[in-house]
Design an enzyme around this catalytic site. Structure first.
Site, PDB file in Angstrom:
ATOM      1  N   LYS A   1      44.980  46.158  45.026  1.00  0.00           N
ATOM      2  CA  LYS A   1      43.345  46.069  45.131  1.00  0.00           C
ATOM      3  C   LYS A   1      43.075  44.441  45.706  1.00  0.00           C
ATOM      4  CE  LYS A   1      41.885  48.650  41.003  1.00  0.00           C
ATOM      5  NZ  LYS A   1      41.304  48.710  39.563  1.00  0.00           N
TER       6      LYS A   1
ATOM      7  N   TYR B   1      34.821  55.609  43.289  1.00  0.00           N
ATOM      8  CA  TYR B   1      34.478  55.194  41.694  1.00  0.00           C
ATOM      9  C   TYR B   1      33.328  55.771  41.118  1.00  0.00           C
ATOM     10  CZ  TYR B   1      38.620  51.860  41.442  1.00  0.00           C
ATOM     11  OH  TYR B   1      39.643  51.391  41.218  1.00  0.00           O
TER      12      TYR B   1
ATOM     13  N   ASN C   1      42.551  44.066  38.134  1.00  0.00           N
ATOM     14  CA  ASN C   1      43.854  44.339  37.633  1.00  0.00           C
ATOM     15  C   ASN C   1      44.834  44.787  38.788  1.00  0.00           C
ATOM     16  OD1 ASN C   1      42.659  46.745  38.038  1.00  0.00           O
ATOM     17  ND2 ASN C   1      42.454  47.332  35.915  1.00  0.00           N
TER      18      ASN C   1
ATOM     19  N   HIS D   1      45.093  50.476  41.700  1.00  0.00           N
ATOM     20  CA  HIS D   1      44.781  51.513  41.037  1.00  0.00           C
ATOM     21  C   HIS D   1      45.783  52.810  41.120  1.00  0.00           C
ATOM     22  CE1 HIS D   1      42.373  55.265  40.737  1.00  0.00           C
ATOM     23  NE2 HIS D   1      43.103  55.794  41.696  1.00  0.00           N
TER      24      HIS D   1
ATOM     25  N   GLU E   1      41.721  62.010  45.951  1.00  0.00           N
ATOM     26  CA  GLU E   1      41.844  60.545  46.374  1.00  0.00           C
ATOM     27  C   GLU E   1      42.451  60.417  47.485  1.00  0.00           C
ATOM     28  OE1 GLU E   1      41.179  59.075  41.669  1.00  0.00           O
ATOM     29  OE2 GLU E   1      43.253  58.443  42.836  1.00  0.00           O
TER      30      GLU E   1
END
Ligand code: GDP
Length: 140
Positions: A11, A51, A114, A117, A128
């Site tokens: 990320k 998302y 964080n 993913h 995905e």
């Protein structure tokens, strides 16, 4: 154990801090192979689709904004039990609850930022991967 593929994203908080290599080292040390990888700037439209499952959640807007704020590295990881294995290597969503040695414990900044993913089921992994890679991109 079945060989599986899972989808991973490094990320923006991690790419900004130049942590792509450090995170890839943890992935490879865990026995997962990076069989496809691309650095991209995700559009807001792509982040919204990715998302969509969270669209009713209060943090959705912030999440979409964050995911398109800087480059990400999208990846396909392969290995025995790769989906569950990578979830284990990532650690808990909230880094404060993540186990020692996990990516999120070592690198994540917060619940939102964080660092990584990883898909949470075979169906989501397939969907995905298909959002960001086509068959010829994945060379095993
Ligand atoms: P994951 O599967 O461990 O990534 O967790 P989830 O599917 O529950 O959430 C998806 C992503 O949304 C997380 O990785 C976070 O980046 C973000 N997120 C989840 N909960 C929160 C929250 O309470 N606040 C914020 N800002 N982001 C969150």
């Amino acid at each position: 154990m079945a060989t599986e593929r899972t989808f991973s994203i490094i990320k923006p908080d991690a790419t900004r801090r130049n942590l792509t290599g450090a995170i890839n080292a943890v992935i490879e040390k865990a026995g997962l192979r990076i069989v496809a990888q691309r650095r991209i700037l995700m559009t807001q439209a792509e982040a919204k689709i990715f998302y969509a499952v969270h669209k009713e959640r209060p943090f959705y807007g912030e999440l979409v904004e964050m995911m398109s704020s800087a480059p990400v590295v999208v990846q396909v990881l392969e290995g025995d039990n790769a989906i569950a294995k990578y979830r284990e290597v990532m650690g808990a969503t909230n880094p404060a609850n993540a186990a020692e040695g996990t990516i999120r414990k070592s690198f994540a900044l917060s619940m939102g930022e964080n660092s990584v993913h990883g898909s949470d089921s075979p169906d989501n992994a397939a969907a995905e991967i298909a959002q960001f890679f086509c068959g010829n991109d994945i060379v095993g």
